[in-house]
Enzyme design. Sequence first.
Site, PDB file in Angstrom:
ATOM      1  N   ASP A 159      30.327 136.793 137.732  1.00 17.92           N
ATOM      2  CA  ASP A 159      29.666 137.703 138.671  1.00 17.92           C
ATOM      3  C   ASP A 159      29.123 136.789 139.748  1.00 17.92           C
ATOM      4  OD1 ASP A 159      27.644 139.121 140.095  1.00 17.92           O
ATOM      5  OD2 ASP A 159      27.635 140.608 138.504  1.00 17.92           O
ATOM      6  N   HIS A 160      29.783 136.755 140.889  1.00 19.04           N
ATOM      7  CA  HIS A 160      29.473 135.671 141.829  1.00 19.04           C
ATOM      8  C   HIS A 160      28.051 135.742 142.387  1.00 19.04           C
ATOM      9  CE1 HIS A 160      30.566 138.554 144.976  1.00 19.04           C
ATOM     10  NE2 HIS A 160      29.986 137.770 145.832  1.00 19.04           N
ATOM     11  N   HIS A 171      26.675 143.332 140.252  1.00 21.26           N
ATOM     12  CA  HIS A 171      25.799 142.467 141.052  1.00 21.26           C
ATOM     13  C   HIS A 171      24.341 142.932 141.061  1.00 21.26           C
ATOM     14  CE1 HIS A 171      29.561 140.846 142.167  1.00 21.26           C
ATOM     15  NE2 HIS A 171      29.818 141.616 143.203  1.00 21.26           N
TER      16      HIS A 171
HETATM   17  C1  BG6 Z   1      32.527 141.961 145.643  1.00 22.73           C
HETATM   18  C2  BG6 Z   1      32.879 143.395 145.946  1.00 22.73           C
HETATM   19  O1  BG6 Z   1      32.297 141.789 144.268  1.00 22.73           O
HETATM   20  O2  BG6 Z   1      31.351 141.605 146.353  1.00 22.73           O
HETATM   21  C3  BG6 Z   1      33.073 143.587 147.438  1.00 22.73           C
HETATM   22  O3  BG6 Z   1      34.068 143.744 145.252  1.00 22.73           O
HETATM   23  C4  BG6 Z   1      31.861 143.093 148.196  1.00 22.73           C
HETATM   24  O4  BG6 Z   1      33.326 144.954 147.741  1.00 22.73           O
HETATM   25  C5  BG6 Z   1      31.481 141.679 147.757  1.00 22.73           C
HETATM   26  O5  BG6 Z   1      32.162 143.116 149.577  1.00 22.73           O
HETATM   27  C6  BG6 Z   1      30.180 141.245 148.374  1.00 22.73           C
HETATM   28  O6  BG6 Z   1      29.955 139.887 148.113  1.00 22.73           O
HETATM   29  P1  BG6 Z   1      29.058 139.016 149.089  1.00 22.73           P
HETATM   30  O7  BG6 Z   1      28.957 137.692 148.402  1.00 22.73           O
HETATM   31  O8  BG6 Z   1      29.770 138.969 150.405  1.00 22.73           O
HETATM   32  O9  BG6 Z   1      27.756 139.722 149.202  1.00 22.73           O
END
Ligand code: BG6
Length: 490
Positions: free
Chosen positions: A181-182, A244
């Site tokens: 989960d980045h 997230h």
């Molecule tokens: C991803 C989603 O996990 O996270 C995307 O699938 C979203 O829809 C993205 O745009 C957002 O990541 P960040 O790091 O740009 O906030």
Amino acid sequence: KALQPTSIIIFGATGDLAKRKLFPAFYNLFIEGRMPEKFNIVALGRADKENEDFKNYVKENLVLFSRNQTSIETEWDKFSSHIIYFRHQIDEENSYKELDEKLKTLDNDYGVRANRLFYLSIAPNFVSVISGHLKNAVLAPNPAQDRIIIEKPFGHDKSSAIELNSLLSRTFEEEQIYRIDHYLGKETVQNILAFRFGNSIFEPIWNCKYVESVQITVAEEVGVESRGGFYEGTGALKDMIQNHLLQVLCMVAMEQPASLDAGEIRDRKVDVLRSIRRIPLDRVSHYAVRGQYGEGVVKGVKVKGYREEEGVAADSNTETFAAIKFYLDNERWEGVPFYVRTGKRMKEKHSYITIQFKPLPQSTFIAGKHPLSQNKLIINIQPLMDIRLQFMTKKPGLTVELKPVEMIFDYFSCKEDTPEAYETLLLDALEGDLTLFMRSDQVEEAWDVVKTIQEYWENNPDPSFPNYSAGSSGPEQCELLLQREEHAWE
Ligand code: BG6
């Protein structure tokens, strides 16, 4: 600690994630001397490609997406000598035999059986096929050395997540599985634990006695981009909230772990998810608001509505915005609402957490002309990265007047070049540290939290869609969700 020789095998190496995030992250780790001394990135793709052509493609994308640009010219040759393009068919048994031979050849070169890190950067429906073949070809037999990283979405509801976990458990031990989960790799999100448990002044007031409400906002400026087809079956609840936002909520709400041990931290997070009060099916509209963007103007540019995007149905019921009020049934958070919201095509990209403290029970200053703003702590996650504490001070001058001011910690004054989330997470996976990855029970519990909302939204299309204009702050009902409690979005 020196890292063991490692073969990194990327399924879906010609895809979007690999070019935007994975190769740039490995490259940045490499130039910072963080990669193992001996490693190779085996990039799997369907097409018949020359190694040199693939490397050129990676280089072109590094120039576009790497946060570090200064050293590409000097470092590229060294880095690219570790990249091997390998033609591979996901569903063909023979392809896995060839991969096995390739990995054995690499082991010969390293002089040891290297660690193996499989990265599944592919559509979720391929996970089961790949995992089955990895098992049959005995490619990842050693729990201490062989790991697999899996991208979200991890299932599409609770029962599919359980099924997927059980399927993976036939090939891998739980400690081999790195569910990514980045958001947990983001510097500002990781800092929440340090901030909470590394300071004596915040933890004592981090509870329902002093906190009135918590808000978590992840606003995106972009629309669905080229992912309309994927997004149609997903929506904001499954794409962002289930993973997230709930993970960020866990970081804000969890109890102090006894140690920084991965199991311990993951246990405390699961405790939070379990304590989130489940929303009854017939009360979903009271606790949750959904939205879908129509056409509008974002930063001066006219953009299409969601239903006009490629791959999207003209009468789509998919939400591109979601806001939910959660309560946690535990001693620390009794009665404190946790408001979470996320949306695409909002007026600006901004992710942040607001901890709103309760007003003073009594104050000399409340009477008459001295209105007090409540103390607030704002943790800006991105693109602004800072922590702001808002408090009242006396305006300098001969009269007694109060005004709110901010005390700010700005990340950029600390270190300009903050690593990207994927760098942190890939390094952890190379080191075998599972702390920031999801355990099977975390994922299942998070699906359980959103289960009724998912069911209600899927079965009751919203006739008001599209109900917010691109470039706005989301649907009006989202404000009502807080007004009922006499709160307002920050
Ligand atoms: C991803 C989603 O996990 O996270 C995307 O699938 C979203 O829809 C993205 O745009 C957002 O990541 P960040 O790091 O740009 O906030």
